[in-house]
Design a protein around this motif. Sequence first.
Motif, PDB file in Angstrom:
ATOM      1  N   UNK A 100       0.836  -1.209   0.000  1.00  0.00           N
ATOM      2  CA  UNK A 100       0.000   0.000   0.000  1.00  0.00           C
ATOM      3  C   UNK A 100       0.867   1.253   0.000  1.00  0.00           C
ATOM      4  N   UNK A 101       1.941   1.204   0.803  1.00  0.00           N
ATOM      5  CA  UNK A 101       2.864   2.347   0.825  1.00  0.00           C
ATOM      6  C   UNK A 101       3.527   2.542  -0.530  1.00  0.00           C
ATOM      7  N   UNK A 102       3.919   1.391  -1.153  1.00  0.00           N
ATOM      8  CA  UNK A 102       4.566   1.499  -2.466  1.00  0.00           C
ATOM      9  C   UNK A 102       3.586   2.036  -3.502  1.00  0.00           C
ATOM     10  N   UNK A 103       2.302   1.629  -3.375  1.00  0.00           N
ATOM     11  CA  UNK A 103       1.288   2.117  -4.324  1.00  0.00           C
ATOM     12  C   UNK A 103       1.111   3.623  -4.184  1.00  0.00           C
ATOM     13  N   UNK A 104       1.164   4.086  -2.933  1.00  0.00           N
ATOM     14  CA  UNK A 104       1.085   5.530  -2.718  1.00  0.00           C
ATOM     15  C   UNK A 104       2.231   6.242  -3.420  1.00  0.00           C
ATOM     16  N   UNK A 105       3.400   5.637  -3.283  1.00  0.00           N
ATOM     17  CA  UNK A 105       4.589   6.232  -3.916  1.00  0.00           C
ATOM     18  C   UNK A 105       4.519   6.141  -5.425  1.00  0.00           C
ATOM     19  N   UNK A 140      11.555   3.306  -2.683  1.00  0.00           N
ATOM     20  CA  UNK A 140      10.559   2.255  -2.509  1.00  0.00           C
ATOM     21  C   UNK A 140       9.395   2.373  -3.487  1.00  0.00           C
ATOM     22  N   UNK A 141       9.602   3.062  -4.634  1.00  0.00           N
ATOM     23  CA  UNK A 141       8.599   3.077  -5.698  1.00  0.00           C
ATOM     24  C   UNK A 141       8.668   1.739  -6.421  1.00  0.00           C
ATOM     25  N   UNK A 142       7.512   1.163  -6.724  1.00  0.00           N
ATOM     26  CA  UNK A 142       7.455  -0.187  -7.293  1.00  0.00           C
ATOM     27  C   UNK A 142       7.357  -0.128  -8.816  1.00  0.00           C
ATOM     28  N   UNK A 143       8.087  -1.022  -9.482  1.00  0.00           N
ATOM     29  CA  UNK A 143       8.100  -1.095 -10.939  1.00  0.00           C
ATOM     30  C   UNK A 143       7.914  -2.555 -11.363  1.00  0.00           C
ATOM     31  N   UNK A 144       7.416  -2.726 -12.589  1.00  0.00           N
ATOM     32  CA  UNK A 144       7.254  -4.066 -13.147  1.00  0.00           C
ATOM     33  C   UNK A 144       8.208  -4.243 -14.317  1.00  0.00           C
ATOM     34  N   UNK A 145       9.047  -5.292 -14.225  1.00  0.00           N
ATOM     35  CA  UNK A 145      10.008  -5.618 -15.287  1.00  0.00           C
ATOM     36  C   UNK A 145       9.551  -6.911 -15.967  1.00  0.00           C
ATOM     37  N   UNK A 146       8.969  -6.845 -17.175  1.00  0.00           N
ATOM     38  CA  UNK A 146       8.540  -8.057 -17.893  1.00  0.00           C
ATOM     39  C   UNK A 146       9.750  -8.925 -18.243  1.00  0.00           C
ATOM     40  N   UNK A 176       0.476   1.352 -12.641  1.00  0.00           N
ATOM     41  CA  UNK A 176       1.612   0.468 -12.919  1.00  0.00           C
ATOM     42  C   UNK A 176       2.654   1.186 -13.755  1.00  0.00           C
ATOM     43  N   UNK A 177       3.921   0.908 -13.443  1.00  0.00           N
ATOM     44  CA  UNK A 177       5.045   1.467 -14.210  1.00  0.00           C
ATOM     45  C   UNK A 177       5.845   0.287 -14.755  1.00  0.00           C
TER      46      UNK A 177
END
Length: 551
Positions: A100-105, A140-146, A176-177
Amino acid sequence: MAKLNGAHNNLEDLENIDFATMLDEFESEKNPENIAIIEGKIIKIEGDEVFVDIQDKSEGVLNIAEITKDDKLLFNIDDTIKVTIVGSSNGRRILSYKKALRKEKVVEFIKNYNEDNNEIFDVKVIGKNRGGFVAVDANEVEFFLPKSQCSHKELNTLMNKKIKVKILKIDEETQSIVVSKKKANDEERKKRKELITNIVNDTELKEGVVRKLTSYGMFVDIGGVDGLVHYSEISYKGPVNPSTLYKEGDKVVVKIVGYDEEKKHISLSIKAALSDPWDEIKDSLEIGDVLKVVVSNIENYGAFVDLGNDIEGFLHISEISWDKNVKNPRDYLKEGQEIDVEVIEIDCEKRRLRVSLKSLLPKPFDGFSEKFKVGDIIEGEISTITNFGAFVKIDNVEGLLLNDDISWTENETCKKVYKVGDKIKIKIRKIDSENQKISLSVKHLEESPSALFTKDHKLGDIIKGVVSDIKDFGVFVKVNDKVEALIKNEDLGEAKPNIGDEIEGALIFTRNGKIRLSVKKLNIIKTREDLEKFNSDDKITIGDIIKDQLQ
């Protein structure tokens, strides 16, 4: 359909990329609940489970580790907490506080994102799913690496690793990033190629940062590109271990000295960025100059000394002491010791400098020649034994004792009589100051058999002996057990002796232990004696005759 905001205007970046599939793999369900940040209330904590009221038909559950830091709970019962739904189990929602914190970020990141500043940045891979990997940056920003955006051979090695990525696409609806490692690598390679092209054509000195030390040199970052400083390019002294002079993070000035186009390797030099110290000493240093130096390294064959200007001189083991029996330089020197030395050889072309320590020390021979004179009887110690004799140590010098000077008896050798370490009494026979040589003798501690013989005989004495040897120039006659005399051919007269024959001769010469006899002289003496006897007899007869006549 999800709203897509372009992170790139270049259509080539989007070619062959199925973002719908990527995002579908990233989020397990296309449900707003999976995206939303929910405020809930902690109603119970049992063991590792924290129960949260999220105004659903049943409370959600999160792991207690999510709200624990340094073994202390961040929240307690009745506290309000932000969570997001990450799944379900047995009819209950599985919650995550950290996500949740990462989603906020992520929301904040997307809000402030400027696609014109889409730079390469670092992330750490913290998880994976069917379609790829989850990574976070330093904030702590979340990213998606395919999976499709990293090389196939890396898929099993990315977990918990830091990697460089570039934003590929942002989806505000799903918050999503999507990032790409491939795009980052391609751009880095392109930048590196441009950097290398610019750098290798630049002849100016460069300031770099030591990035990695190895046994064969060190890698230095010069504006985003690494070059190798080989250990032979660090100092004019010669190859050195870089770890003795530098540590990672140190700043150094370097010069590019080579580039391998095929391997894309840049060769750097630290010493080439400095003025050549050999050029500096070429006209300022001369043979005979005395220098204060520091012993930098000691080997079995000598020592290297530091002149303090990136030049090392070599002090050979033979130049350490006047003592010829130096076995190990460490018995006389230690690393870091400051000493005075004299320059004995300079070869700037070959970068060779030889120095001497002993030339500045008092010469033991000078002290010996002041203390002793020829004829002195002294004590010494056998230091070396050779086929021709032995060297005898007296104080700090050595004298030579030849085999011929051991004994008046023939066929004696030092190897037969002595061993190294024996202390013996000797007589100084000769001191050669010019060549700094000392001749010693044991046999001259007593008079020679020849000298004793000549004391008991005078010239003209008749000597008997036995022929012991025959030479072209005469014969040798053994006159007693230890003394031989020579009868030259011209002194033999008509005598033709053989070895073993007894022979007589008159003593005609004695000097320096040499004795000569003469058969001819003996014959003359005998003839004279006979004549004198004959003359003596004749005088009586004539006197008698005269007397008779007078009567």
